[in-house]
Every structure is written in C-alpha cells, then in structure tokens.
Motif scaffolding. Structure first.
Motif, PDB file in Angstrom:
ATOM      1  N   ARG A 184       0.841  -1.212   0.000  1.00 45.81           N
ATOM      2  CA  ARG A 184       0.000   0.000   0.000  1.00 45.81           C
ATOM      3  C   ARG A 184       0.866   1.248   0.000  1.00 45.81           C
ATOM      4  O   ARG A 184       0.525   2.251  -0.647  1.00 45.81           O
ATOM      5  CB  ARG A 184      -0.928  -0.006   1.221  1.00 45.81           C
ATOM      6  CG  ARG A 184      -1.794   1.235   1.326  1.00 45.81           C
ATOM      7  CD  ARG A 184      -2.803   1.170   2.444  1.00 45.81           C
ATOM      8  NE  ARG A 184      -3.861   0.222   2.165  1.00 45.81           N
ATOM      9  CZ  ARG A 184      -4.929   0.473   1.408  1.00 45.81           C
ATOM     10  NH1 ARG A 184      -5.056   1.666   0.819  1.00 45.81           N
ATOM     11  NH2 ARG A 184      -5.861  -0.433   1.215  1.00 45.81           N
ATOM     12  N   ASP A 238      -2.407  -4.819   1.707  1.00 42.06           N
ATOM     13  CA  ASP A 238      -1.585  -4.457   0.550  1.00 42.06           C
ATOM     14  C   ASP A 238      -2.223  -4.973  -0.741  1.00 42.06           C
ATOM     15  O   ASP A 238      -2.286  -4.246  -1.739  1.00 42.06           O
ATOM     16  CB  ASP A 238      -0.182  -5.024   0.707  1.00 42.06           C
ATOM     17  CG  ASP A 238       0.548  -4.455   1.910  1.00 42.06           C
ATOM     18  OD1 ASP A 238       0.684  -3.226   1.982  1.00 42.06           O
ATOM     19  OD2 ASP A 238       0.960  -5.241   2.775  1.00 42.06           O
ATOM     20  N   ALA A 241      -5.033  -2.759  -1.748  1.00 45.29           N
ATOM     21  CA  ALA A 241      -4.583  -1.510  -2.364  1.00 45.29           C
ATOM     22  C   ALA A 241      -4.162  -1.734  -3.808  1.00 45.29           C
ATOM     23  O   ALA A 241      -4.416  -0.887  -4.682  1.00 45.29           O
ATOM     24  CB  ALA A 241      -3.421  -0.926  -1.563  1.00 45.29           C
TER      25      ALA A 241
END
Length: 361
Positions: A184, A238, A241
């Motif tokens: 991210r 992550d 994202a």
C-alpha cells in the motif's frame, strides 16, 4: 458481457531467459494475449551493450514473429552516457532496468540502492531521450538488531521509496516506473507523485502491477515455492490496495506481469528456492478474473493496453503485427505442470479454473 476488445495489449515487464527456457516460453507471450512485450535484461551476463541487446531481440523475434519486443539495458557500471546515447538514437532500447544488488534473480551486478549519484550522467541522457528507468524498488535485507533500520522482504519496498522520490526530484522529467508494486505504501507513493496530474496528461512516474500480486498474500507463498517471488506478496491490506489501483482507471498504473519462469527443479529444492512466478501463457486470464470479480471489466483495457502504451510512446505504427486482442468468456483450466521439451515449469494457480481467454482478430 461475453467479449471485450482490449486492442493492442502490452506486458511491460517480462522475463524470457535464454537458451532452452527462452525457446520454451517466448511463444507463450501471444498465447497469453499480449501484443507488446517489454523485455528484462537480467541474463547471464547482463545485457549492457548494443551487440547483446540487438542479438537478443533477433533471437526473440524469430521465436515470436507477431510479438513486438521492446528492449532494455541493465543498469551497471558497464554502461556509459555515450553508449546510452547511441542506443537511444538507434532505437535499440526503450529503457534501462535498475536492480539493487542482491535483491532478486541475477541481480548481483546491480547498483547500490543507497546512492544513485554515480549514474546521474546516464539519467541525464535518459531524460533527454525519453528513455524509461524501470526500478526494482527494494533494498537488500539487513539485520542489525535495530527495528528502525532492519530490512526484511516484508519492508524492503517501503524502505526504498525515499530513493524513488529523490530520483524524481533530481530528474523531474525522467520517466520512472516503480516495478511490480507490492505494498500500500508503494501505491500511495505513486498517487502522491501524481496528485497534480491533469486530466489527459501523460504521467512521468508510474507503478506497474503484476497478475500474481492481485491474488497473493504472505500466507500463499510461505511454504509454497510456486508462489514465491521477489518482491514477496505482503498482507491482505496491501493486496486490496493493489486491486484498487489496478482497477482504478488511473493512467499511472498499468500491467507488467514480471512473469519469471524457472524449471520445476529450481522451485522444488530445499535450499535457495528460485524467486519468480510464471504467468505468461495465462496473464490476461488471471487479470480479467480479478477485474470481473470487483465489477471493473470496463477499466481492463486501460490497465493492459492504453495506459502503458501511452506512457512508453507505443502506437500502431510501431507494432510488428496489427492483430487486436479480445477476451471471450470461455473456461480455462491451468495445467498442473507445463512441459516444453526438456523444460518443466509450473504456471501460477496450477489446476485453477478461470472464465476468460484471449483471442486474436
């Protein structure tokens, strides 16, 4: 929607190796639905001169005559500004790949990620000619018993990001790609750099995103060498994202598979497991599955075609084949093992069933 026109698709990060492996995997680029392939230079020895890059492209073109290959140099002390100038003027390369030494496959000849200043004369030439600096954005692991300074595979990318900002600050017109974003924080960095990008403008700094990072988290590669790559897949937040960025329709995120084939023997060893996920024969199948799942198929063309081609300055006139890629809704099953002569590789998601396959018209 049972058919999607994707146009001139592009994979802006492919590993095609050399020798038998090159012969095996290069024809699978088109099988996977890709028209334009941006080729990585981390061979043995690395691609650092005109003769080597021209010879490599010729070999690839013979194996895949309908694929457009864009070539790169390997950033090292063997390069000079004069050599890069000649390569740019002749059209031999489209960019230069930067590997921090020791972070991934065949990166031992790479650079010190703590200080890029010795390469600034080369960056000047690249900026002048519109060449792209492709960055493997990780720092090597360091364990010095200090939590703030220690670097592992899980924070190697965020630790690198200040270097990305410094290069962009020192060379504001140099085209940069943070390759295979996996966190991210990396995604947020690309958003931050492009915060003032106006509608219709071509970005200067972009992030490429792989297919496998849209699927994997740390639990998927821990104990599973097929899913082990560098950079490693991180946490669910992550991955979320990455999916949001890839499907966002923003022109500074585009596709680069980082498809990295290894013979199964190098994946099934008990020491020094080779890093790399092999996705090339099914890359668009994988990516379409993710876009479909989140209801963003309308943004797929931008991610795998329009945005990358615009950034790299690729249009129809530069293609060796004008066939257009379409995705059709037909079942695809990934084989457990792919055999090419004496080469045996395991593709991503072996045995998996998917819903989209590419066709050419």
């Amino acid at each position: 929607m049972s058919q999607i026109e994707l146009g001139y698709t592009a994979d802006y990060h492919v590993h095609l190796r050399q020798g038998d492996m090159m012969n095996a995997v290069t024809p699978t680029i088109r099988e996977g639905g890709i028209s334009v392939a941006y080729v990585m230079p981390n061979l043995t020895p690395p691609i650092t001169n005109l003769e080597a890059v021209l010879k490599y492209k010729e070999e690839l073109q013979k194996l895949a005559p309908k694929t457009t290959f864009l070539m790169t140099f390997y950033l090292s002390r063997l390069l000079t500004p004069e050599l890069v100038e000649r390569a740019a003027e002749s059209g031999a390369i489209r960019g230069i790949k930067c590997y921090p030494a020791g972070v991934t496959t065949n990166s031992s000849a790479g650079v010190d990620p703590n200080n890029f200043t010795e390469f600034y004369p080369i960056f000047e030439v690249m900026q002048k000619h519109g060449l792209v600096l492709n960055i493997h954005g990780e720092k090597p692991s360091v364990d010095n018993n200090n939590d703030e300074e220690s670097i592992t595979v899980l924070n190697a990318e965020p630790k690198f990001l200040p270097a990305l900002f410094k290069i962009h600050n020192d060379f504001p017109k140099l085209k940069l790609v943070l390759e295979h974003c996996s966190t991210r924080k990396a995604i947020d960095a690309i958003y931050e750099i492009n915060a003032n990008l106006k509608e219709g403008e071509t970005p200067i700094v972009c992030g490429s995103i792989t297919a496998h990072h849209l699927f994997l988290t740390v639990d998927d590669w821990a104990g599973n060498p097929v899913n082990f790559c560098k950079p490693v897949a991180k946490l669910p937040e992550d991955r979320k994202a990455l999916i949001e960025a890839a499907t966002s329709g923003k022109p500074y995120f585009f596709f680069g598979s980082d498809s990295a084939p290894h013979d199964i023997a190098k994946k099934s060893t008990h020491i020094k497991v080779s890093a790399g996920v092999y996705t090339q024969p099914y890359v668009l199948t994988y990516v379409a599955e993710v876009f479909d799942k989140v209801g963003k198929l309308a943004n797929l063309r931008g991610f795998v075609s329009t945005f990358g081609n615009s950034f790299y300055g690729i249009d129809e006139s530069k293609l060796v084949c004008k066939d257009k890629c379409f995705l059709v809704k037909k079942p695809v099953q990934i084989p457990e093992v792919s055999v090419y002569g004496n080469i045996r590789v395991v593709a991503f998601q072996p045995g998996g069933k998917f819903s989209w396959r590419p066709e050419w018209h």
